[in-house]
Design an enzyme around this catalytic site. Structure first.
Site, PDB file in Angstrom:
ATOM      1  N   ARG A 156       0.881  -1.174   0.000  1.00 54.37           N
ATOM      2  CA  ARG A 156       0.000   0.000   0.000  1.00 54.37           C
ATOM      3  C   ARG A 156       0.913   1.216   0.000  1.00 54.37           C
ATOM      4  O   ARG A 156       1.737   1.386   0.907  1.00 54.37           O
ATOM      5  CB  ARG A 156      -0.904   0.006   1.236  1.00 54.37           C
ATOM      6  CG  ARG A 156      -1.574   1.357   1.443  1.00 54.37           C
ATOM      7  CD  ARG A 156      -2.657   1.340   2.477  1.00 54.37           C
ATOM      8  NE  ARG A 156      -3.841   0.669   1.980  1.00 54.37           N
ATOM      9  CZ  ARG A 156      -5.041   0.736   2.557  1.00 54.37           C
ATOM     10  NH1 ARG A 156      -5.200   1.457   3.664  1.00 54.37           N
ATOM     11  NH2 ARG A 156      -6.073   0.105   2.045  1.00 54.37           N
TER      12      ARG A 156
ATOM     13  N   HIS B  63      -7.644   0.856  -6.175  1.00 50.98           N
ATOM     14  CA  HIS B  63      -7.810   0.005  -4.997  1.00 50.98           C
ATOM     15  C   HIS B  63      -8.508  -1.284  -5.453  1.00 50.98           C
ATOM     16  O   HIS B  63      -9.666  -1.552  -5.125  1.00 50.98           O
ATOM     17  CB  HIS B  63      -8.637   0.742  -3.940  1.00 50.98           C
ATOM     18  CG  HIS B  63      -8.543   0.166  -2.558  1.00 50.98           C
ATOM     19  ND1 HIS B  63      -7.797  -0.955  -2.253  1.00 50.98           N
ATOM     20  CD2 HIS B  63      -9.123   0.560  -1.378  1.00 50.98           C
ATOM     21  CE1 HIS B  63      -7.906  -1.217  -0.950  1.00 50.98           C
ATOM     22  NE2 HIS B  63      -8.712  -0.318  -0.409  1.00 50.98           N
TER      23      HIS B  63
ATOM     24  N   GLN C  86     -10.309  -3.790  -3.022  1.00 47.90           N
ATOM     25  CA  GLN C  86     -11.603  -3.286  -2.557  1.00 47.90           C
ATOM     26  C   GLN C  86     -12.687  -3.600  -3.583  1.00 47.90           C
ATOM     27  O   GLN C  86     -13.784  -4.062  -3.242  1.00 47.90           O
ATOM     28  CB  GLN C  86     -11.503  -1.763  -2.330  1.00 47.90           C
ATOM     29  CG  GLN C  86     -12.763  -1.136  -1.785  1.00 47.90           C
ATOM     30  CD  GLN C  86     -13.036  -1.555  -0.349  1.00 47.90           C
ATOM     31  OE1 GLN C  86     -12.182  -1.440   0.504  1.00 47.90           O
ATOM     32  NE2 GLN C  86     -14.228  -2.054  -0.079  1.00 47.90           N
TER      33      GLN C  86
ATOM     34  N   ASP D 211     -17.245   7.364  -0.663  1.00 49.61           N
ATOM     35  CA  ASP D 211     -15.907   7.256  -0.065  1.00 49.61           C
ATOM     36  C   ASP D 211     -15.564   8.642   0.493  1.00 49.61           C
ATOM     37  O   ASP D 211     -16.227   9.642   0.162  1.00 49.61           O
ATOM     38  CB  ASP D 211     -14.880   6.805  -1.119  1.00 49.61           C
ATOM     39  CG  ASP D 211     -13.483   6.555  -0.522  1.00 49.61           C
ATOM     40  OD1 ASP D 211     -13.376   6.426   0.720  1.00 49.61           O
ATOM     41  OD2 ASP D 211     -12.500   6.512  -1.299  1.00 49.61           O
TER      42      ASP D 211
ATOM     43  N   CYS E 145     -16.230   1.951   1.340  1.00 47.11           N
ATOM     44  CA  CYS E 145     -15.060   1.104   1.581  1.00 47.11           C
ATOM     45  C   CYS E 145     -14.591   1.182   3.030  1.00 47.11           C
ATOM     46  O   CYS E 145     -13.901   0.286   3.504  1.00 47.11           O
ATOM     47  CB  CYS E 145     -13.939   1.502   0.631  1.00 47.11           C
ATOM     48  SG  CYS E 145     -13.464   3.228   0.771  1.00 47.11           S
TER      49      CYS E 145
ATOM     50  N   ARG F   6     -13.681  -8.419   2.417  1.00 44.37           N
ATOM     51  CA  ARG F   6     -12.273  -8.191   2.049  1.00 44.37           C
ATOM     52  C   ARG F   6     -11.475  -9.475   2.306  1.00 44.37           C
ATOM     53  O   ARG F   6     -10.608  -9.859   1.537  1.00 44.37           O
ATOM     54  CB  ARG F   6     -11.681  -7.029   2.868  1.00 44.37           C
ATOM     55  CG  ARG F   6     -12.264  -5.656   2.569  1.00 44.37           C
ATOM     56  CD  ARG F   6     -11.905  -5.161   1.168  1.00 44.37           C
ATOM     57  NE  ARG F   6     -10.473  -5.112   0.945  1.00 44.37           N
ATOM     58  CZ  ARG F   6      -9.674  -4.105   1.312  1.00 44.37           C
ATOM     59  NH1 ARG F   6     -10.191  -3.035   1.885  1.00 44.37           N
ATOM     60  NH2 ARG F   6      -8.371  -4.138   1.057  1.00 44.37           N
TER      61      ARG F   6
HETATM   62  N1   CP Z   1     -11.119   0.010   2.843  1.00 44.66           N
HETATM   63  C1   CP Z   1      -9.830  -0.103   3.218  1.00 44.66           C
HETATM   64  O1   CP Z   1      -8.937  -0.359   2.403  1.00 44.66           O
HETATM   65  O2   CP Z   1      -9.632   0.053   4.552  1.00 44.66           O
HETATM   66  P1   CP Z   1      -8.216   0.251   5.292  1.00 44.66           P
HETATM   67  O3   CP Z   1      -7.674   1.582   4.877  1.00 44.66           O
HETATM   68  O4   CP Z   1      -8.548   0.174   6.746  1.00 44.66           O
HETATM   69  O5   CP Z   1      -7.295  -0.858   4.858  1.00 44.66           O
HETATM   70  N1  NVA Z   2      -9.876   6.846  -0.928  1.00 43.32           N
HETATM   71  C1  NVA Z   2      -9.441   6.418   0.385  1.00 43.32           C
HETATM   72  C2  NVA Z   2      -9.675   4.956   0.558  1.00 43.32           C
HETATM   73  C3  NVA Z   2      -9.268   4.394   1.888  1.00 43.32           C
HETATM   74  C4  NVA Z   2      -9.492   2.932   1.998  1.00 43.32           C
HETATM   75  C5  NVA Z   2      -7.981   6.767   0.572  1.00 43.32           C
HETATM   76  O1  NVA Z   2      -7.195   6.564  -0.369  1.00 43.32           O
HETATM   77  O2  NVA Z   2      -7.616   7.257   1.622  1.00 43.32           O
END
Ligand code: CP
Ligand code: NVA
Length: 316
Positions: A113, A140, A143, A235, A275, A303
């Protein structure tokens, strides 16, 4: 059909990277969803990944992604090792390309990530094991897989459904737009113009959607987007890494909250999805996210199952 003919048509994900939904065929996505359903029904006793290890690199925060990947590997009989940028050499400037070559000798797959999507691409280019995108600024995909699994479970099928996404054209909406286009689901996004998804991605999705009989709509009007939707998705307005823009974004997204007045335009049996993490009172009102149509916790639970399917298919 002979066995060799069958072998050429069956999707094969073993050893591949998973960086975006775009890189998967519709058949590969469907295979992953079916595998997730199968693994979900088998439960944690099924352990085909005994002796396998996943490295998990986090350069941004996470609750769901970290915990579901780690729990998923353990349930499948394998191990997961967490590494963050602060207390590894990555944070002190060791190149991602060197890190890729080193970790590939210790583990069977790497999940990352991070911020720029080019970092994930560089990692994949230099790794000799599968690399999984656990979220970048662009996409993502994990997700999106879990979300499709959730919609299929709740609605029975996908073709012809309409998803309305209200808010920032970001990593989550990018992956959703592509997966909907590939699976024959109509996708509408409502956002102020400055926050629309990139024109090139929209154009690519429109081509994909044409092949599957779906439509892609980009509008400034949330009511238009949500009208007769089967799924209403929200989101955060400010994603990780955009904290300095928070005040501006709160201002710009005024009028884009998913609330009771807006979901009134969706179908009566619409699903509310997010999400997570969510900001009640910003992108979604508390009565909607905590209401009867909300499936956000079921979605978060999935997930685990979607990623277990991904791990098994990449590593089996
Ligand atoms: N939705 C999601 O990816 O959550 P986290 O940021 O907690 O991993
Ligand atoms: N769009 C958000 C998603 C988090 C899971 C971010 O990138 O912070």
């Amino acid at each position: 059909m002979s066995q060799s003919q069958q072998a050429t048509v069956e999707p094969q994900l073993k050893g591949k990277h998973f960086l975006t939904v775009s890189a998967l065929s519709s058949e590969e996505i469907k295979l992953l969803i079916e595998k997730a359903e199968e693994l979900k029904s088998k439960g944690p006793e099924y352990q085909p990944l005994a002796g396998k290890t996943l490295a998990m690199i986090f350069e941004k925060s996470s609750t769901r992604t970290r915990m579901s990947f780690e729990a998923g590997m353990l349930q499948l009989g394998g191990n997961a090792i967490y590494m963050n940028s602060q207390d590894s050499q990555l944070g002190r400037g060791e190149p991602i390309s060197d890190t890729a070559q080193v970790l590939s000798q210790y583990v069977d797959a790497i999940m990352i990530r991070t911020h720029g999507h080019n970092r994930v691409e560089e990692l994949a280019q230099h790794a000799s094991v599968p690399v999984i995108n656990g979220l970048t600024d662009l996409a993502h995909p994990c997700q999106a897989l879990a979300d499709i699994l959730t919609i299929k479970e709740k609605k029975g099928s996908l073709q012809g459904l309409k998803m309305a996404y209200v808010g920032d054209g970001n990593n989550v909406s990018n992956s959703l737009m592509v997966i909907c286009a590939k699976l024959g689901m109509d996708f509408s996004i409502a956002a102020p113009k400055a926050y629309w998804p990139k024109e090139q991605l929209v154009a690519e999705c429109k081509v994909l959607a044409k092949e599957t009989g779906a439509t892609i709509t980009v509008t400034e009007n949330p009511v238009e987007a949500v009208s007769q939707a089967d799924v209403v998705y929200a989101d955060v307005w400010t994603s990780m890494g955009q904290e300095e823009e928070n005040e501006q974004r709160l201002n710009d997204f005024n009028g884009y909250q998913v609330n009771a007045a807006l979901v009134h335009h969706a179908k009566s049996d619409y699903l509310f999805m997010h999400c997570l993490p969510a900001h009640r009172g910003e992108e979604v009102s508390a009565d909607v996210i905590d209401g009867l149509n909300s499936v956000v916790f079921h979605q978060a639970g999935n997930r685990l199952h979607a990623q277990k399917a991904l791990l098994v298919e990449l590593l089996k």
